[in-house]
Motif scaffolding. Sequence first.
Motif, PDB file in Angstrom:
ATOM      1  N   PRO A   1      -6.396  22.354  -0.349  1.00  0.00           N
ATOM      2  CA  PRO A   1      -6.511  20.886  -0.367  1.00  0.00           C
ATOM      3  C   PRO A   1      -6.472  20.363  -1.798  1.00  0.00           C
ATOM      4  O   PRO A   1      -6.937  21.019  -2.721  1.00  0.00           O
ATOM      5  CB  PRO A   1      -7.873  20.632   0.290  1.00  0.00           C
ATOM      6  N   VAL A   2      -5.918  19.168  -1.962  1.00  0.00           N
ATOM      7  CA  VAL A   2      -5.782  18.559  -3.282  1.00  0.00           C
ATOM      8  C   VAL A   2      -6.914  17.556  -3.496  1.00  0.00           C
ATOM      9  O   VAL A   2      -6.998  16.558  -2.780  1.00  0.00           O
ATOM     10  CB  VAL A   2      -4.427  17.843  -3.423  1.00  0.00           C
ATOM     11  N   PRO A   3      -7.810  17.798  -4.461  1.00  0.00           N
ATOM     12  CA  PRO A   3      -8.871  16.823  -4.747  1.00  0.00           C
ATOM     13  C   PRO A   3      -8.267  15.563  -5.375  1.00  0.00           C
ATOM     14  O   PRO A   3      -7.445  15.643  -6.275  1.00  0.00           O
ATOM     15  CB  PRO A   3      -9.770  17.562  -5.752  1.00  0.00           C
ATOM     16  N   LEU A   4      -8.688  14.408  -4.885  1.00  0.00           N
ATOM     17  CA  LEU A   4      -8.167  13.149  -5.404  1.00  0.00           C
ATOM     18  C   LEU A   4      -9.148  12.525  -6.386  1.00  0.00           C
ATOM     19  O   LEU A   4     -10.366  12.551  -6.167  1.00  0.00           O
ATOM     20  CB  LEU A   4      -7.893  12.168  -4.268  1.00  0.00           C
ATOM     21  N   ASP A   5      -8.614  11.970  -7.446  1.00  0.00           N
ATOM     22  CA  ASP A   5      -9.419  11.233  -8.413  1.00  0.00           C
ATOM     23  C   ASP A   5      -9.810   9.901  -7.780  1.00  0.00           C
ATOM     24  O   ASP A   5      -9.224   9.480  -6.776  1.00  0.00           O
ATOM     25  CB  ASP A   5      -8.612  11.009  -9.688  1.00  0.00           C
ATOM     26  N   PRO A   6     -10.820   9.209  -8.336  1.00  0.00           N
ATOM     27  CA  PRO A   6     -11.276   7.943  -7.741  1.00  0.00           C
ATOM     28  C   PRO A   6     -10.168   6.909  -7.548  1.00  0.00           C
ATOM     29  O   PRO A   6     -10.130   6.214  -6.533  1.00  0.00           O
ATOM     30  CB  PRO A   6     -12.330   7.456  -8.739  1.00  0.00           C
ATOM     31  N   ALA A   7      -9.268   6.789  -8.528  1.00  0.00           N
ATOM     32  CA  ALA A   7      -8.200   5.800  -8.411  1.00  0.00           C
ATOM     33  C   ALA A   7      -7.265   6.130  -7.248  1.00  0.00           C
ATOM     34  O   ALA A   7      -6.883   5.252  -6.458  1.00  0.00           O
ATOM     35  CB  ALA A   7      -7.417   5.721  -9.719  1.00  0.00           C
ATOM     36  N   SER A   8      -6.879   7.404  -7.123  1.00  0.00           N
ATOM     37  CA  SER A   8      -5.985   7.813  -6.031  1.00  0.00           C
ATOM     38  C   SER A   8      -6.673   7.655  -4.683  1.00  0.00           C
ATOM     39  O   SER A   8      -6.041   7.250  -3.694  1.00  0.00           O
ATOM     40  CB  SER A   8      -5.547   9.270  -6.233  1.00  0.00           C
ATOM     41  N   TRP A   9      -7.970   7.968  -4.631  1.00  0.00           N
ATOM     42  CA  TRP A   9      -8.694   7.838  -3.366  1.00  0.00           C
ATOM     43  C   TRP A   9      -8.784   6.381  -2.939  1.00  0.00           C
ATOM     44  O   TRP A   9      -8.650   6.047  -1.760  1.00  0.00           O
ATOM     45  CB  TRP A   9     -10.083   8.448  -3.490  1.00  0.00           C
ATOM     46  N   THR A  10      -8.992   5.498  -3.883  1.00  0.00           N
ATOM     47  CA  THR A  10      -9.045   4.063  -3.579  1.00  0.00           C
ATOM     48  C   THR A  10      -7.717   3.574  -3.015  1.00  0.00           C
ATOM     49  O   THR A  10      -7.679   2.801  -2.054  1.00  0.00           O
ATOM     50  CB  THR A  10      -9.396   3.262  -4.845  1.00  0.00           C
ATOM     51  N   VAL A  11      -6.614   4.037  -3.596  1.00  0.00           N
ATOM     52  CA  VAL A  11      -5.291   3.662  -3.109  1.00  0.00           C
ATOM     53  C   VAL A  11      -5.063   4.210  -1.707  1.00  0.00           C
ATOM     54  O   VAL A  11      -4.489   3.531  -0.839  1.00  0.00           O
ATOM     55  CB  VAL A  11      -4.206   4.179  -4.081  1.00  0.00           C
ATOM     56  N   LEU A  12      -5.520   5.441  -1.455  1.00  0.00           N
ATOM     57  CA  LEU A  12      -5.381   6.034  -0.124  1.00  0.00           C
ATOM     58  C   LEU A  12      -6.180   5.236   0.904  1.00  0.00           C
ATOM     59  O   LEU A  12      -5.699   4.986   2.019  1.00  0.00           O
ATOM     60  CB  LEU A  12      -5.847   7.480  -0.149  1.00  0.00           C
TER      61      LEU A  12
ATOM     62  N   PRO B   1       0.805  -1.233   0.000  1.00  0.00           N
ATOM     63  CA  PRO B   1       0.000   0.000   0.000  1.00  0.00           C
ATOM     64  C   PRO B   1       0.832   1.275   0.000  1.00  0.00           C
ATOM     65  O   PRO B   1       0.431   2.281  -0.599  1.00  0.00           O
ATOM     66  CB  PRO B   1      -0.820  -0.121   1.286  1.00  0.00           C
ATOM     67  N   HIS B   2       1.985   1.256   0.647  1.00  0.00           N
ATOM     68  CA  HIS B   2       2.833   2.447   0.676  1.00  0.00           C
ATOM     69  C   HIS B   2       3.389   2.745  -0.719  1.00  0.00           C
ATOM     70  O   HIS B   2       3.477   3.909  -1.121  1.00  0.00           O
ATOM     71  CB  HIS B   2       3.972   2.267   1.670  1.00  0.00           C
ATOM     72  N   GLU B   3       3.778   1.705  -1.439  1.00  0.00           N
ATOM     73  CA  GLU B   3       4.257   1.904  -2.802  1.00  0.00           C
ATOM     74  C   GLU B   3       3.146   2.470  -3.686  1.00  0.00           C
ATOM     75  O   GLU B   3       3.361   3.410  -4.458  1.00  0.00           O
ATOM     76  CB  GLU B   3       4.750   0.579  -3.406  1.00  0.00           C
ATOM     77  N   ALA B   4       1.950   1.904  -3.555  1.00  0.00           N
ATOM     78  CA  ALA B   4       0.833   2.367  -4.374  1.00  0.00           C
ATOM     79  C   ALA B   4       0.475   3.819  -4.054  1.00  0.00           C
ATOM     80  O   ALA B   4       0.171   4.608  -4.958  1.00  0.00           O
ATOM     81  CB  ALA B   4      -0.373   1.463  -4.160  1.00  0.00           C
ATOM     82  N   LEU B   5       0.521   4.192  -2.766  1.00  0.00           N
ATOM     83  CA  LEU B   5       0.165   5.554  -2.378  1.00  0.00           C
ATOM     84  C   LEU B   5       1.140   6.566  -2.953  1.00  0.00           C
ATOM     85  O   LEU B   5       0.739   7.535  -3.613  1.00  0.00           O
ATOM     86  CB  LEU B   5       0.129   5.667  -0.853  1.00  0.00           C
ATOM     87  N   LEU B   6       2.435   6.342  -2.717  1.00  0.00           N
ATOM     88  CA  LEU B   6       3.439   7.259  -3.251  1.00  0.00           C
ATOM     89  C   LEU B   6       3.433   7.229  -4.769  1.00  0.00           C
ATOM     90  O   LEU B   6       3.564   8.263  -5.430  1.00  0.00           O
ATOM     91  CB  LEU B   6       4.824   6.890  -2.721  1.00  0.00           C
TER      92      LEU B   6
END
Length: 283
Positions: A165-176, A123-128
């Motif tokens: 604040p930075v709005p996250l796209d669906p893919a980034s939010w899922t990773v978070l 998960p840390h790799e995916a987040l960064l």
Amino acid sequence: MRAQDRARRAGTRPRSNHTLETALSILRDLARFLTEHRGKDDWALVDVDDIEVFLATSPKARKRRLVVLRQFFRFARSQRIVLIDPTRTPIVKERNGFRGRTLTLGQQRELFRRWTTDDHVHPHEALLGMLAPLHGASSTEVRTLQITDVDAAAQTVRLGKRPHPVPLDPASWTVLERCLDHRAKWPTTNPHVMVTKGTKAGRSPASTAYVSHVLDDCGYPPRMIRSTRLVDLVNTMDPKLVAAAFGMDPQATLIYLAERVDREVELASRATANPLAHPGDQR
């Protein structure tokens, strides 16, 4: 070497043997270059053009080489070995252009699929990995991201010194969310999103060393991935707007302008294609 001995006697910091060996290797390379490619076997025959062509054979080492050559030719002139110092005209300062590598479109797509579909990726790799190419997040911004910086209702995060604040796209939010689920499995009160075995008992963020190796498995360093996003943004938008949005110094974004990137690529291509370049310098 005499200066090295004087420094030891005076109690000051002497030049290391490695420094002396590096300087001698540069002079050796210049001597070989002059004899093999310029047909000169006397220091007195060296001119500015010889120095410029020699420096062009290895653009990345230009500054270090020129410093050593200036030291040598100052000495040579004081000893009457040469009448004119050929290193006075070349400048040490180079253009502050971007020299890093960026990802191709195919590489970006491959990484995107890896971080959004492969459940075996940490998960840390995916987040960064997701925040760097899509939102230009630096390693420091990701490792210092705290739970209180995450707004679940608006699906935004606060990164570093960014003013908004930075709005996250669906893919980034899922990773978070996946990273937060991973954190929830740890019995920790650490306020950061990225928690490791070494930080779960405290409140400090993950170490710089840890984050620098998070993306090792994907094969690309964080800086290269982030630079891909910055190069794209700076060349499609006003660099000052990008600096304001990212909380960066305006001058920091100017190095990513296309004409500066192209200039560095041109210099590197010339050095590689230069038939006068020393074989050992072509990598």
